[in-house]
Design a protein around this motif. Structure first.
Motif, PDB file in Angstrom:
ATOM      1  N   LEU A 216       0.824  -1.208   0.000  1.00 46.41           N
ATOM      2  CA  LEU A 216       0.000   0.000   0.000  1.00 46.41           C
ATOM      3  C   LEU A 216       0.861   1.262   0.000  1.00 46.41           C
ATOM      4  CD1 LEU A 216      -2.811  -1.132   2.442  1.00 46.41           C
ATOM      5  CD2 LEU A 216      -3.074  -0.619   0.002  1.00 46.41           C
ATOM      6  N   ALA A 217       1.988   1.223   0.691  1.00 43.72           N
ATOM      7  CA  ALA A 217       2.887   2.383   0.734  1.00 43.72           C
ATOM      8  C   ALA A 217       3.472   2.671  -0.644  1.00 43.72           C
ATOM      9  CB  ALA A 217       4.006   2.148   1.741  1.00 43.72           C
ATOM     10  N   ALA A 218       3.642   1.641  -1.453  1.00 45.15           N
ATOM     11  CA  ALA A 218       4.240   1.801  -2.780  1.00 45.15           C
ATOM     12  C   ALA A 218       3.207   2.064  -3.870  1.00 45.15           C
ATOM     13  CB  ALA A 218       5.044   0.551  -3.125  1.00 45.15           C
ATOM     14  N   ALA A 219       1.934   2.021  -3.513  1.00 38.99           N
ATOM     15  CA  ALA A 219       0.867   2.214  -4.500  1.00 38.99           C
ATOM     16  C   ALA A 219       0.927   3.625  -5.067  1.00 38.99           C
ATOM     17  CB  ALA A 219      -0.496   1.963  -3.859  1.00 38.99           C
ATOM     18  N   PRO A 220       0.467   3.787  -6.318  1.00 37.68           N
ATOM     19  CA  PRO A 220       0.421   5.132  -6.907  1.00 37.68           C
ATOM     20  C   PRO A 220      -0.358   6.096  -6.004  1.00 37.68           C
ATOM     21  CG  PRO A 220      -0.056   3.465  -8.560  1.00 37.68           C
ATOM     22  CD  PRO A 220      -0.001   2.754  -7.228  1.00 37.68           C
ATOM     23  N   ALA A 221       0.097   7.319  -5.930  1.00 35.37           N
ATOM     24  CA  ALA A 221      -0.514   8.325  -5.054  1.00 35.37           C
ATOM     25  C   ALA A 221      -2.019   8.412  -5.282  1.00 35.37           C
ATOM     26  CB  ALA A 221       0.126   9.681  -5.283  1.00 35.37           C
ATOM     27  N   GLY A 222      -2.753   8.302  -4.205  1.00 32.28           N
ATOM     28  CA  GLY A 222      -4.203   8.400  -4.268  1.00 32.28           C
ATOM     29  C   GLY A 222      -4.894   7.153  -4.763  1.00 32.28           C
ATOM     30  N   GLY A 223      -4.120   6.190  -5.211  1.00 30.62           N
ATOM     31  CA  GLY A 223      -4.711   4.966  -5.748  1.00 30.62           C
ATOM     32  C   GLY A 223      -5.204   4.027  -4.665  1.00 30.62           C
ATOM     33  N   LEU A 224      -6.196   3.254  -5.023  1.00 30.28           N
ATOM     34  CA  LEU A 224      -6.752   2.256  -4.116  1.00 30.28           C
ATOM     35  C   LEU A 224      -6.356   0.870  -4.610  1.00 30.28           C
ATOM     36  CD1 LEU A 224     -10.368   3.699  -3.822  1.00 30.28           C
ATOM     37  CD2 LEU A 224      -8.593   3.781  -2.065  1.00 30.28           C
ATOM     38  N   LEU A 225      -6.039  -0.014  -3.695  1.00 28.40           N
ATOM     39  CA  LEU A 225      -5.736  -1.395  -4.041  1.00 28.40           C
ATOM     40  C   LEU A 225      -6.751  -2.301  -3.362  1.00 28.40           C
ATOM     41  CD1 LEU A 225      -1.837  -1.610  -3.740  1.00 28.40           C
ATOM     42  CD2 LEU A 225      -3.221  -1.407  -5.808  1.00 28.40           C
ATOM     43  N   THR A 226      -7.232  -3.269  -4.093  1.00 28.26           N
ATOM     44  CA  THR A 226      -8.165  -4.229  -3.514  1.00 28.26           C
ATOM     45  C   THR A 226      -7.395  -5.255  -2.697  1.00 28.26           C
ATOM     46  OG1 THR A 226      -8.075  -5.742  -5.388  1.00 28.26           O
ATOM     47  CG2 THR A 226      -9.743  -3.985  -5.473  1.00 28.26           C
ATOM     48  N   THR A 227      -8.111  -5.900  -1.809  1.00 26.28           N
ATOM     49  CA  THR A 227      -7.509  -6.972  -1.017  1.00 26.28           C
ATOM     50  C   THR A 227      -7.022  -8.080  -1.933  1.00 26.28           C
ATOM     51  OG1 THR A 227      -8.886  -6.421   0.873  1.00 26.28           O
ATOM     52  CG2 THR A 227      -7.952  -8.630   0.838  1.00 26.28           C
TER      53      THR A 227
ATOM     54  N   MET B  96      -4.756   2.097  10.404  1.00 24.74           N
ATOM     55  CA  MET B  96      -3.593   2.161   9.527  1.00 24.74           C
ATOM     56  C   MET B  96      -3.965   2.332   8.059  1.00 24.74           C
ATOM     57  SD  MET B  96      -0.996   1.965  11.468  1.00 24.74           S
ATOM     58  CE  MET B  96      -1.668   2.551  12.994  1.00 24.74           C
ATOM     59  N   ILE B  97      -5.181   1.904   7.711  1.00 20.15           N
ATOM     60  CA  ILE B  97      -5.627   2.035   6.324  1.00 20.15           C
ATOM     61  C   ILE B  97      -7.015   2.661   6.288  1.00 20.15           C
ATOM     62  CG2 ILE B  97      -4.249   0.093   5.481  1.00 20.15           C
ATOM     63  CD1 ILE B  97      -6.819  -1.612   5.455  1.00 20.15           C
ATOM     64  N   ASP B  98      -7.296   3.296   5.170  1.00 20.13           N
ATOM     65  CA  ASP B  98      -8.632   3.799   4.870  1.00 20.13           C
ATOM     66  C   ASP B  98      -9.193   2.899   3.786  1.00 20.13           C
ATOM     67  OD1 ASP B  98      -8.487   6.004   6.623  1.00 20.13           O
ATOM     68  OD2 ASP B  98      -7.419   7.185   5.099  1.00 20.13           O
ATOM     69  N   VAL B  99     -10.470   2.587   3.889  1.00 22.65           N
ATOM     70  CA  VAL B  99     -11.112   1.686   2.936  1.00 22.65           C
ATOM     71  C   VAL B  99     -12.312   2.392   2.310  1.00 22.65           C
ATOM     72  CG1 VAL B  99     -12.331  -0.512   2.691  1.00 22.65           C
ATOM     73  CG2 VAL B  99     -10.370  -0.345   4.227  1.00 22.65           C
TER      74      VAL B  99
ATOM     75  N   LEU C 123      -3.174   3.603   2.478  1.00 22.82           N
ATOM     76  CA  LEU C 123      -2.655   3.928   3.805  1.00 22.82           C
ATOM     77  C   LEU C 123      -3.311   5.200   4.315  1.00 22.82           C
ATOM     78  CD1 LEU C 123       1.214   3.325   3.743  1.00 22.82           C
ATOM     79  CD2 LEU C 123      -0.571   1.846   4.638  1.00 22.82           C
ATOM     80  N   SER C 124      -3.647   5.198   5.581  1.00 20.78           N
ATOM     81  CA  SER C 124      -4.150   6.412   6.217  1.00 20.78           C
ATOM     82  C   SER C 124      -2.941   7.266   6.616  1.00 20.78           C
ATOM     83  CB  SER C 124      -4.955   6.040   7.468  1.00 20.78           C
ATOM     84  OG  SER C 124      -4.090   5.473   8.430  1.00 20.78           O
ATOM     85  N   ASN C 125      -3.202   8.442   7.128  1.00 17.68           N
ATOM     86  CA  ASN C 125      -2.101   9.277   7.631  1.00 17.68           C
ATOM     87  C   ASN C 125      -1.346   8.551   8.740  1.00 17.68           C
ATOM     88  OD1 ASN C 125      -2.584  11.369   5.848  1.00 17.68           O
ATOM     89  ND2 ASN C 125      -3.959  12.432   7.245  1.00 17.68           N
ATOM     90  N   ALA C 126      -2.091   7.881   9.622  1.00 18.60           N
ATOM     91  CA  ALA C 126      -1.450   7.121  10.709  1.00 18.60           C
ATOM     92  C   ALA C 126      -0.619   5.980  10.132  1.00 18.60           C
ATOM     93  CB  ALA C 126      -2.506   6.577  11.669  1.00 18.60           C
TER      94      ALA C 126
END
Length: 149
Positions: free
Chosen positions: A17-28, A54-57, A67-70
């Motif tokens: 998730l940290a490496a995901a494109p900025a603003g992008g969402l990844l499915t489980t 730790m994550i926003d869904v 990833l959330s800010n936390a």
């Protein structure tokens, strides 16, 4: 010191998730494919990471997690403390019940101190800082994406 499988899956999911494109969402499902781990295991890890903030869904057809800010500032030590609830490193049991040496056991206290020293060492490592482009490029290629690092 060895971390449990649940913590391992959770940390790997956080790295993806940290490496995901900025603003992008990844499915489980995409995360499970990326880290080559069964969907059910990743699903449980994602639920816990969400519970920990730790994550926003986002739900729905185009939903996923980020990833959330936390989550962006969480350290490995902080996460491991939350993901591995075991109180003792040793089982402290004998064949017929509790270990007869358990009262005033100095080994348990020493193991507890060692575990905390392990976590303290990892408190300086932010999970989101761990993934590298070289590491994530083949991982993301496997799921049809490019890392956002």
């Amino acid at each position: 010191m060895k971390i449990n499988a649940f913590a391992d899956v959770s940390l790997r999911a956080m790295m993806v998730l940290a490496a995901a494109p900025a603003g992008g969402l990844l499915t489980t499902s995409a995360i499970a494919d990326a880290i080559r781990t069964p969907y059910n295991h990743v699903s449980k890890a994602m639920a816990k990471l969400r519970e920990l903030g730790m994550i926003d869904v986002e739900r729905g057809r185009n939903g996923g997690a980020r990833l959330s800010n936390a989550g962006r500032s969480a350290t490995v030590g902080q996460l491991l403390r939350q993901l591995d609830p075991r109180q003792d490193l040793a089982d402290c049991v004998a064949a017929d019940g509790p270990c007869p040496l358990i009262n005033e056991c100095q080994l348990r206290a020493a193991l507890s101190r060692a575990r905390e020293a392990f976590y303290r060492e990892l408190d300086g490592i932010v999970v989101a800082s761990l993934p590298t482009t070289g590491q994530m490029t083949p991982v993301f290629a496997a799921i049809g994406l490019r890392p956002g690092l």
